[in-house]
Write a protein that holds these residues in place. Sequence first.
Motif, PDB file in Angstrom:
ATOM      1  N   VAL A   3       0.744  -1.197   0.156  1.00 14.53           N
ATOM      2  CA  VAL A   3      -0.083  -0.112   0.038  1.00 14.53           C
ATOM      3  C   VAL A   3       0.886   1.051  -0.132  1.00 14.53           C
ATOM      4  CG1 VAL A   3      -1.861   1.316   1.365  1.00 14.53           C
ATOM      5  CG2 VAL A   3      -1.883  -1.354   1.213  1.00 14.53           C
ATOM      6  N   VAL A   4       0.815   2.099  -1.038  1.00 16.36           N
ATOM      7  CA  VAL A   4       1.655   3.283  -1.324  1.00 16.36           C
ATOM      8  C   VAL A   4       0.974   4.354  -0.548  1.00 16.36           C
ATOM      9  CG1 VAL A   4       2.924   4.617  -2.893  1.00 16.36           C
ATOM     10  CG2 VAL A   4       2.978   2.183  -3.322  1.00 16.36           C
ATOM     11  N   LEU A   5       1.812   5.068   0.263  1.00 12.17           N
ATOM     12  CA  LEU A   5       0.737   6.378   0.824  1.00 12.17           C
ATOM     13  C   LEU A   5       1.154   7.473   0.254  1.00 12.17           C
ATOM     14  CD1 LEU A   5       1.470   5.347   4.694  1.00 12.17           C
ATOM     15  CD2 LEU A   5      -0.431   4.394   3.188  1.00 12.17           C
ATOM     16  N   LYS A   6       0.168   8.549   0.283  1.00 17.15           N
ATOM     17  CA  LYS A   6       0.378   9.634  -0.327  1.00 17.15           C
ATOM     18  C   LYS A   6       1.418  10.399   0.470  1.00 17.15           C
ATOM     19  CE  LYS A   6      -4.419   9.974  -1.987  1.00 17.15           C
ATOM     20  NZ  LYS A   6      -5.743  10.809  -1.964  1.00 17.15           N
ATOM     21  N   GLN A   7       2.058  11.434  -0.203  1.00 13.34           N
ATOM     22  CA  GLN A   7       2.957  12.242   0.621  1.00 13.34           C
ATOM     23  C   GLN A   7       2.365  13.218   1.698  1.00 13.34           C
ATOM     24  OE1 GLN A   7       5.540  14.175  -2.192  1.00 13.34           O
ATOM     25  NE2 GLN A   7       6.810  12.681  -2.460  1.00 13.34           N
ATOM     26  N   ASN A   8       3.085  13.322   2.603  1.00  8.43           N
ATOM     27  CA  ASN A   8       2.526  14.215   3.745  1.00  8.43           C
ATOM     28  C   ASN A   8       1.175  13.671   4.412  1.00  8.43           C
ATOM     29  OD1 ASN A   8       4.929  15.920   3.472  1.00  8.43           O
ATOM     30  ND2 ASN A   8       3.790  16.754   1.491  1.00  8.43           N
ATOM     31  N   SER A   9       0.958  12.489   4.170  1.00  6.59           N
ATOM     32  CA  SER A   9      -0.415  11.905   4.867  1.00  6.59           C
ATOM     33  C   SER A   9      -0.187  12.236   6.454  1.00  6.59           C
ATOM     34  CB  SER A   9      -0.350  10.383   4.684  1.00  6.59           C
ATOM     35  OG  SER A   9      -0.508  10.254   3.218  1.00  6.59           O
ATOM     36  N   ASP A  10      -1.621  12.533   6.965  1.00  9.16           N
ATOM     37  CA  ASP A  10      -1.930  12.711   8.322  1.00  9.16           C
ATOM     38  C   ASP A  10      -1.405  11.342   8.977  1.00  9.16           C
ATOM     39  OD1 ASP A  10      -3.427  14.234  10.370  1.00  9.16           O
ATOM     40  OD2 ASP A  10      -4.198  12.175  10.721  1.00  9.16           O
ATOM     41  N   LYS A  11      -0.487  11.584   9.986  1.00 11.42           N
ATOM     42  CA  LYS A  11      -0.085  10.334  10.687  1.00 11.42           C
ATOM     43  C   LYS A  11      -1.239   9.549  11.426  1.00 11.42           C
ATOM     44  CE  LYS A  11       4.718  12.051  11.416  1.00 11.42           C
ATOM     45  NZ  LYS A  11       5.382  11.135  10.589  1.00 11.42           N
ATOM     46  N   GLY A  12      -2.324  10.284  12.066  1.00  8.43           N
ATOM     47  CA  GLY A  12      -3.240   9.591  12.781  1.00  8.43           C
ATOM     48  C   GLY A  12      -4.075   8.649  11.832  1.00  8.43           C
ATOM     49  N   HIS A  13      -4.317   9.447  10.510  1.00  9.98           N
ATOM     50  CA  HIS A  13      -4.980   8.352   9.842  1.00  9.98           C
ATOM     51  C   HIS A  13      -4.268   7.223   9.160  1.00  9.98           C
ATOM     52  CE1 HIS A  13      -7.479  12.114   8.187  1.00  9.98           C
ATOM     53  NE2 HIS A  13      -7.772  11.750   9.636  1.00  9.98           N
ATOM     54  N   VAL A  14      -2.921   7.354   9.200  1.00  6.84           N
ATOM     55  CA  VAL A  14      -2.145   6.246   8.758  1.00  6.84           C
ATOM     56  C   VAL A  14      -2.137   5.125   9.802  1.00  6.84           C
ATOM     57  CG1 VAL A  14       0.346   5.495   8.399  1.00  6.84           C
ATOM     58  CG2 VAL A  14      -0.438   7.523   7.195  1.00  6.84           C
ATOM     59  N   ILE A  28       2.788  -5.953   9.264  1.00  5.38           N
ATOM     60  CA  ILE A  28       3.094  -4.794   8.464  1.00  5.38           C
ATOM     61  C   ILE A  28       4.546  -4.396   8.408  1.00  5.38           C
ATOM     62  CG2 ILE A  28       2.525  -2.103   8.144  1.00  5.38           C
ATOM     63  CD1 ILE A  28       0.054  -2.723   9.889  1.00  5.38           C
ATOM     64  N   ASN A  29       5.071  -4.139   6.967  1.00  7.42           N
ATOM     65  CA  ASN A  29       6.621  -3.796   7.091  1.00  7.42           C
ATOM     66  C   ASN A  29       6.192  -2.249   6.648  1.00  7.42           C
ATOM     67  OD1 ASN A  29       9.614  -4.314   6.579  1.00  7.42           O
ATOM     68  ND2 ASN A  29       8.925  -3.535   4.590  1.00  7.42           N
ATOM     69  N   TYR A  30       6.811  -1.458   7.411  1.00  8.97           N
ATOM     70  CA  TYR A  30       6.548  -0.098   7.182  1.00  8.97           C
ATOM     71  C   TYR A  30       7.998   0.530   6.683  1.00  8.97           C
ATOM     72  CZ  TYR A  30       5.744   4.950   8.224  1.00  8.97           C
ATOM     73  OH  TYR A  30       5.788   6.410   8.198  1.00  8.97           O
ATOM     74  N   SER A  31       7.832   1.233   5.531  1.00  8.02           N
ATOM     75  CA  SER A  31       9.135   1.499   4.903  1.00  8.02           C
ATOM     76  C   SER A  31       9.007   3.114   4.320  1.00  8.02           C
ATOM     77  CB  SER A  31       9.314   0.790   3.616  1.00  8.02           C
ATOM     78  OG  SER A  31      10.631   1.034   3.126  1.00  8.02           O
ATOM     79  N   GLU A  32       9.632   3.769   5.215  1.00  7.06           N
ATOM     80  CA  GLU A  32       9.659   5.458   4.879  1.00  7.06           C
ATOM     81  C   GLU A  32      10.734   5.855   4.240  1.00  7.06           C
ATOM     82  OE1 GLU A  32       8.512   9.502   6.869  1.00  7.06           O
ATOM     83  OE2 GLU A  32       8.599   7.872   8.105  1.00  7.06           O
ATOM     84  N   GLY A  33      10.616   5.908   2.738  1.00 12.76           N
ATOM     85  CA  GLY A  33      11.752   6.595   2.145  1.00 12.76           C
ATOM     86  C   GLY A  33      11.791   8.139   1.856  1.00 12.76           C
ATOM     87  N   GLU A  34      12.629   8.674   1.196  1.00  6.59           N
ATOM     88  CA  GLU A  34      12.852  10.263   0.909  1.00  6.59           C
ATOM     89  C   GLU A  34      11.574  10.687   0.148  1.00  6.59           C
ATOM     90  OE1 GLU A  34      15.578  13.377  -0.997  1.00  6.59           O
ATOM     91  OE2 GLU A  34      16.375  11.237  -1.041  1.00  6.59           O
ATOM     92  N   THR A  36       8.650   8.512  -0.738  1.00  5.72           N
ATOM     93  CA  THR A  36       7.809   7.335  -0.640  1.00  5.72           C
ATOM     94  C   THR A  36       7.599   6.527   0.544  1.00  5.72           C
ATOM     95  OG1 THR A  36       8.057   6.781  -3.099  1.00  5.72           O
ATOM     96  CG2 THR A  36       6.576   5.358  -2.015  1.00  5.72           C
ATOM     97  N   THR A  37       6.507   6.409   0.981  1.00  5.17           N
ATOM     98  CA  THR A  37       6.269   5.627   2.369  1.00  5.17           C
ATOM     99  C   THR A  37       5.290   4.305   1.850  1.00  5.17           C
ATOM    100  OG1 THR A  37       6.323   7.420   3.791  1.00  5.17           O
ATOM    101  CG2 THR A  37       5.223   5.479   4.585  1.00  5.17           C
ATOM    102  N   ILE A  38       5.728   3.326   2.144  1.00  2.00           N
ATOM    103  CA  ILE A  38       4.890   1.939   1.857  1.00  2.00           C
ATOM    104  C   ILE A  38       4.567   1.055   2.905  1.00  2.00           C
ATOM    105  CG2 ILE A  38       5.472  -0.373   0.663  1.00  2.00           C
ATOM    106  CD1 ILE A  38       6.885   1.364  -1.506  1.00  2.00           C
ATOM    107  N   LEU A  39       3.385   0.736   2.973  1.00  2.00           N
ATOM    108  CA  LEU A  39       3.036  -0.507   4.134  1.00  2.00           C
ATOM    109  C   LEU A  39       3.247  -1.860   3.168  1.00  2.00           C
ATOM    110  CD1 LEU A  39       0.049   1.191   5.756  1.00  2.00           C
ATOM    111  CD2 LEU A  39       2.386   1.344   6.349  1.00  2.00           C
ATOM    112  N   GLY A  40       4.150  -2.788   3.608  1.00  2.00           N
ATOM    113  CA  GLY A  40       3.805  -3.924   3.199  1.00  2.00           C
ATOM    114  C   GLY A  40       3.386  -4.880   3.688  1.00  2.00           C
ATOM    115  N   LEU A  41       2.277  -5.582   3.538  1.00  2.00           N
ATOM    116  CA  LEU A  41       1.229  -6.596   4.157  1.00  2.00           C
ATOM    117  C   LEU A  41       1.648  -7.808   3.873  1.00  2.00           C
ATOM    118  CD1 LEU A  41      -2.184  -4.755   3.233  1.00  2.00           C
ATOM    119  CD2 LEU A  41      -0.283  -4.064   5.157  1.00  2.00           C
ATOM    120  N   GLU A  60      -2.549   6.253  -1.816  1.00  2.00           N
ATOM    121  CA  GLU A  60      -2.178   6.475  -3.144  1.00  2.00           C
ATOM    122  C   GLU A  60      -2.514   5.323  -4.300  1.00  2.00           C
ATOM    123  OE1 GLU A  60       1.618   7.513  -5.848  1.00  2.00           O
ATOM    124  OE2 GLU A  60       1.089   9.184  -4.186  1.00  2.00           O
ATOM    125  N   ARG A  61      -1.907   4.286  -3.806  1.00  2.00           N
ATOM    126  CA  ARG A  61      -2.290   3.034  -4.625  1.00  2.00           C
ATOM    127  C   ARG A  61      -2.004   1.829  -3.953  1.00  2.00           C
ATOM    128  NH1 ARG A  61       2.689   4.502  -6.609  1.00  2.00           N
ATOM    129  NH2 ARG A  61       4.308   2.883  -6.749  1.00  2.00           N
TER     130      ARG A  61
END
Length: 337
Positions: A3-14, A28-34, A36-41, A60-61
């Motif tokens: 699950v690819v998150l939108k940039q600057n997503s609200d942390k509470g919603h995440v 959940i594998n949480y990966s925060e890059g420069e 892109t932030t991805i949730l690997g399920l 985002e997708r």
Amino acid sequence: MIVVLKQNSDKGHVERLMQHFTEMGLRINYSEGEHTTILGLMGDTTQIDERDILAYDVVERVQRVSEPFKAVNRKFHPEDTVLSVAGRKIGAGYFNVMAGPCSVESEAQIVEVAESVKKAGASFLRGGAFKPRTSPYSFQGLEAEGLKLLLEAKRQTGLPIVTEIMSEKHLDLFADVDIIQLGARNMQNFMLLKELGRSNKPILLKRGLSATMEEFLMAAEYIFAGGNTNVILCERGIRTFETMIRNNLDISAVPLVKMFSHLPVIVDPSHAAGRRDMVQPLSRAAIAAGADGLIIEAHNDPKCALCDGAQSLDLPQFDAVMADIKRRAAFEGREMQ
């Protein structure tokens, strides 16, 4: 699934989204890059309707991952992993050389080799205490005593150590080892992989003699599944029909690993060919292919070595090869550690 998150997503919603996945029994594998932030399920994602996930405003997708390896997959973690071990960085542009004898034979031998390879620029001391051998009559290593000698060499020189484990029963003996090596013969020793997954030690995982790339990465996945994400992959050659050399170095494994995985990969040119005169050209090829380091056998007296003398560089030869490695790594933009 990722699950690819939108940039600057609200942390509470995440956090609410992650809680939703946790309640579904997923890891959940949480990966925060420069960028892109991805949730690997990981788990049974067949129950997930992608449209439901896209309804969250922070998403985002959504993308399903077809490969069986998940946590070690670059799709789950787009940026290269960099491990920090004993003050050295491994991966993503940092270059390490692990050097030393195939087997620890005496305190004088291992200390002399450690002092020499450190002076030449090696960042880790490798040496075998427990030795898996094809013949039961061959030298099997000094075992626990060999570990003590490695630690003494570390104390005298400051070089962190890399050595191979043979059994999960020996884990307590490896408490002060910096990197635990899992040899090619044990790449699919699943009980040992699971135990190493429960440890927090960096693991140098060698590819099996006939392992496919998927099998290699799935072995790393076993360690990740246990909670240990400190894994370094090692290409050490595969068995083919060729008889003039010990194994064939699969140099294509280096860029292939980097296409599919975020893990660091180093190359073992000594075991690849089993000949000392092949170590330098294979090291050059590994650097050019993008390897993150090398593990090289060096001995103070190869002709009298108790194990694999034919593939071991003597100390002056190691000095010369190391000088060449430094030049080529610098040319490729790698930072020696």
